[in-house]
Design a protein around this motif. Sequence first.
Motif, short mmCIF file in Angstrom:
data_model
loop_
_atom_site.label_atom_id
_atom_site.label_comp_id
_atom_site.label_asym_id
_atom_site.label_seq_id
_atom_site.Cartn_x
_atom_site.Cartn_y
_atom_site.Cartn_z
N VAL A 136 59.11 25.01 94.93
CA VAL A 136 58.73 24.50 93.61
C VAL A 136 57.28 24.87 93.28
CG1 VAL A 136 58.44 22.44 92.21
CG2 VAL A 136 60.40 22.64 93.74
N ALA A 137 56.39 24.77 94.27
CA ALA A 137 54.99 25.12 94.04
C ALA A 137 54.84 26.61 93.72
CB ALA A 137 54.15 24.77 95.27
N LEU A 138 55.53 27.46 94.46
CA LEU A 138 55.48 28.90 94.19
C LEU A 138 56.09 29.24 92.84
CD1 LEU A 138 56.41 30.40 97.68
CD2 LEU A 138 54.20 30.51 96.54
N LEU A 139 57.15 28.53 92.47
CA LEU A 139 57.82 28.81 91.20
C LEU A 139 56.89 28.58 90.02
CD1 LEU A 139 60.39 29.39 89.53
CD2 LEU A 139 60.86 26.94 89.64
N PHE A 140 56.26 27.41 89.96
CA PHE A 140 55.40 27.10 88.82
C PHE A 140 54.14 27.95 88.80
CE2 PHE A 140 58.10 23.41 88.45
CZ PHE A 140 58.12 23.16 87.09
N THR A 141 53.59 28.24 89.99
CA THR A 141 52.38 29.06 90.04
C THR A 141 52.66 30.49 89.61
OG1 THR A 141 51.56 27.68 91.86
CG2 THR A 141 50.48 29.79 91.50
N SER A 142 53.71 31.08 90.17
CA SER A 142 54.01 32.48 89.86
C SER A 142 54.54 32.66 88.44
CB SER A 142 55.04 33.03 90.86
OG SER A 142 56.24 32.26 90.83
N SER A 143 55.32 31.70 87.95
CA SER A 143 55.85 31.82 86.59
C SER A 143 54.73 31.75 85.56
CB SER A 143 56.89 30.74 86.32
OG SER A 143 56.31 29.45 86.41
N SER A 144 53.71 30.94 85.82
CA SER A 144 52.59 30.86 84.87
C SER A 144 51.83 32.18 84.82
CB SER A 144 51.65 29.71 85.25
OG SER A 144 51.02 29.95 86.50
N LEU A 145 51.69 32.83 85.96
CA LEU A 145 51.02 34.13 85.98
C LEU A 145 51.82 35.19 85.24
CD1 LEU A 145 49.79 34.10 89.69
CD2 LEU A 145 48.33 34.01 87.66
N LEU A 146 53.13 35.21 85.44
CA LEU A 146 53.97 36.20 84.77
C LEU A 146 54.03 35.96 83.25
CD1 LEU A 146 56.97 36.53 87.26
CD2 LEU A 146 55.32 38.31 86.66
N LEU A 147 54.15 34.70 82.86
CA LEU A 147 54.27 34.38 81.44
C LEU A 147 52.94 34.50 80.69
CD1 LEU A 147 56.76 31.40 81.68
CD2 LEU A 147 57.22 33.70 80.83
N ALA A 148 51.87 34.75 81.42
CA ALA A 148 50.60 35.05 80.75
C ALA A 148 50.61 36.45 80.16
CB ALA A 148 49.44 34.90 81.74
N LEU A 149 51.47 37.33 80.67
CA LEU A 149 51.50 38.73 80.19
C LEU A 149 51.85 38.83 78.71
CD1 LEU A 149 53.23 40.48 83.25
CD2 LEU A 149 50.79 40.39 82.68
N PRO A 150 52.90 38.16 78.22
CA PRO A 150 53.19 38.25 76.77
C PRO A 150 52.03 37.72 75.92
CG PRO A 150 55.09 37.39 77.94
CD PRO A 150 53.97 37.42 78.92
N LEU A 151 51.35 36.68 76.39
CA LEU A 151 50.22 36.14 75.62
C LEU A 151 49.07 37.13 75.57
CD1 LEU A 151 50.33 32.49 77.02
CD2 LEU A 151 50.95 33.20 74.71
N MET A 152 48.86 37.88 76.63
CA MET A 152 47.80 38.88 76.65
C MET A 152 48.07 40.01 75.67
SD MET A 152 47.09 39.02 80.77
CE MET A 152 45.84 40.32 80.62
N SER A 153 49.33 40.18 75.29
CA SER A 153 49.67 41.22 74.32
C SER A 153 49.05 40.97 72.95
CB SER A 153 51.20 41.32 74.16
OG SER A 153 51.81 41.61 75.39
N TYR A 154 48.71 39.73 72.69
CA TYR A 154 48.08 39.37 71.41
C TYR A 154 46.56 39.54 71.45
CZ TYR A 154 52.60 37.21 70.37
OH TYR A 154 53.94 36.98 70.15
N GLY A 155 46.06 40.15 72.50
CA GLY A 155 44.62 40.37 72.62
C GLY A 155 43.88 39.20 73.22
N ILE A 156 44.60 38.30 73.85
CA ILE A 156 43.99 37.11 74.46
C ILE A 156 43.51 37.47 75.86
CG2 ILE A 156 44.43 34.75 75.23
CD1 ILE A 156 46.64 34.63 73.07
N PRO A 157 42.27 37.13 76.23
CA PRO A 157 41.78 37.39 77.59
C PRO A 157 42.67 36.73 78.64
CG PRO A 157 39.98 36.72 76.15
CD PRO A 157 41.25 36.48 75.38
N PHE A 158 42.67 37.28 79.86
CA PHE A 158 43.57 36.78 80.90
C PHE A 158 43.38 35.29 81.17
CE2 PHE A 158 43.88 35.54 85.39
CZ PHE A 158 45.26 35.60 85.54
N ILE A 159 42.13 34.81 81.30
CA ILE A 159 41.91 33.42 81.68
C ILE A 159 42.47 32.48 80.62
CG2 ILE A 159 39.59 33.41 80.67
CD1 ILE A 159 40.88 31.43 83.77
N ASP A 160 42.35 32.85 79.34
CA ASP A 160 42.89 32.00 78.27
C ASP A 160 44.41 32.11 78.20
OD1 ASP A 160 40.45 30.86 77.08
OD2 ASP A 160 39.98 32.93 76.58
#
Length: 476
Positions: free
Chosen positions: A75-99
């Motif tokens: 469960v810990a790996l799932l939520f941690t890794s999924s948040s990292l992967l789902l940051a990719l679509p948000l970065m497509s809008y020009g949003i910096p990685f940390i945000d």
Amino acid sequence: MQFAVRPAVVGRLLANMYGILALLTIVPGLLAALTGSVAAPAYGVVVLILGLLWLLARSLPDPERVQKNEALVVVALLFTSSSLLLALPLMSYGIPFIDAWFEAVSGVTTTGLSTLQITDRPVAFLFGRAWMQWVGGIGVVVLALALFVRPGVSASRLGFSDREMDDVVGGTRAHARRVIIIYLVITAVGITALLVAGSSLIDAIVHCMAAISTGGFANYQSSLAGISAPQLWVINGLCLAGAVSFHLYYRSILHTRREELLDNQLYALLVVLVLSTTLVWVVSRLVGLQASPQDLITLTISAQTTAGFSTMDLAALPPAVILVLCTFMAVGGGAGSTAGGIKLDRALLMLQVAYRTLLRSSVTEQVHVRGEKGVEASRVEEAVALIFWFLLVVLLSWLVFLACGYSPMHSLFEVISATATVGLSAGLTSADLPAALKALLCFNMLLGRLEIVAMLILFAPRSWFGRRRALHGRKH
């Protein structure tokens, strides 16, 4: 004897979760493609990565038994890794990685804190982040239980308490399917109610998903300040629906015995809401805060259910009101719901223990305190441990904010909001917040969603080094 985590078991179970997550990510990906969003290719990459990981791990053996530490690591790996992967679509809008990562963590943990400006954002963006909260609320774990994981011990380790797994409601898989059906029904009813109340289609979908998941992502920079009163009350009702333990929806509360009334989290939630609303109203009047009853009720519902919606500027709240809200945010909603916090059942258990301790101190040793044997030592230990870790995380994080020069009360509010996965902000969470503090709040949100213990087990050396149980019952 304690056994170390078996990587093959973790890999196989995590693969099941990734398979479900890949299918779920197709939904916002399709909307992004149909609306011509720049995030469509990124969603495709996420689906491809998750799908490949699922295929690669399918060759691993299907475990007959899952250890508790293995379930927590998954469960810990799932939520941690999924948040990292789902940051990719948000970065497509020009949003910096940390945000982008902050937004993704806030989404999958159903917190609702945001550092972004969302004015004039496209439909795919608004739907995508609400979809993260809706999926995070039902939990990929629950979906995997319903579809992939065999009933029995292996499944019960991955998401439900013994109370939810009793013979009255059936096995783990049946329970998971009931939860999913209830979640879907409430979502459909909520969207319909918001449309009837005058909401636009995208607002109805996004606000319903964010409310039932007690996530709090709204389509407007001012959260719910600009929506009509009928829409606001529908959303408040959906927040309450999400904060109630889901097994109560298919187990009639009419059959609750009178002596168990105080243990029923539905009644407890309603009582606490009345108490918190009254207390916030009284304190507001004493300190001269000018706010309408509707705003105060919405604020207390959002704080108690950990939904995180607001209709007023929280940065202007007096310290006394902030302190009251911090208390009720930390408690949160019912166990087995989408709400965060330490949970009502643990808070009630601690009150019960404190009351019995007080009674015991005023009677002789030969006198038995009524109900004393009903409190299981394991439940008390679990509650005490979680509350201790929760308070420790809050304290340490608060000290970091204070060291950076931020207001004591606003810092405390922000830290508790993140750790209890509430999402209300006193104005500190913004694009201007230093990257290190954004990362700290991300860590708090993950800890809060995983109830801290899972993350501790993930990083504990003894979880990975030591004697391991054989996959088919033999030790090696």
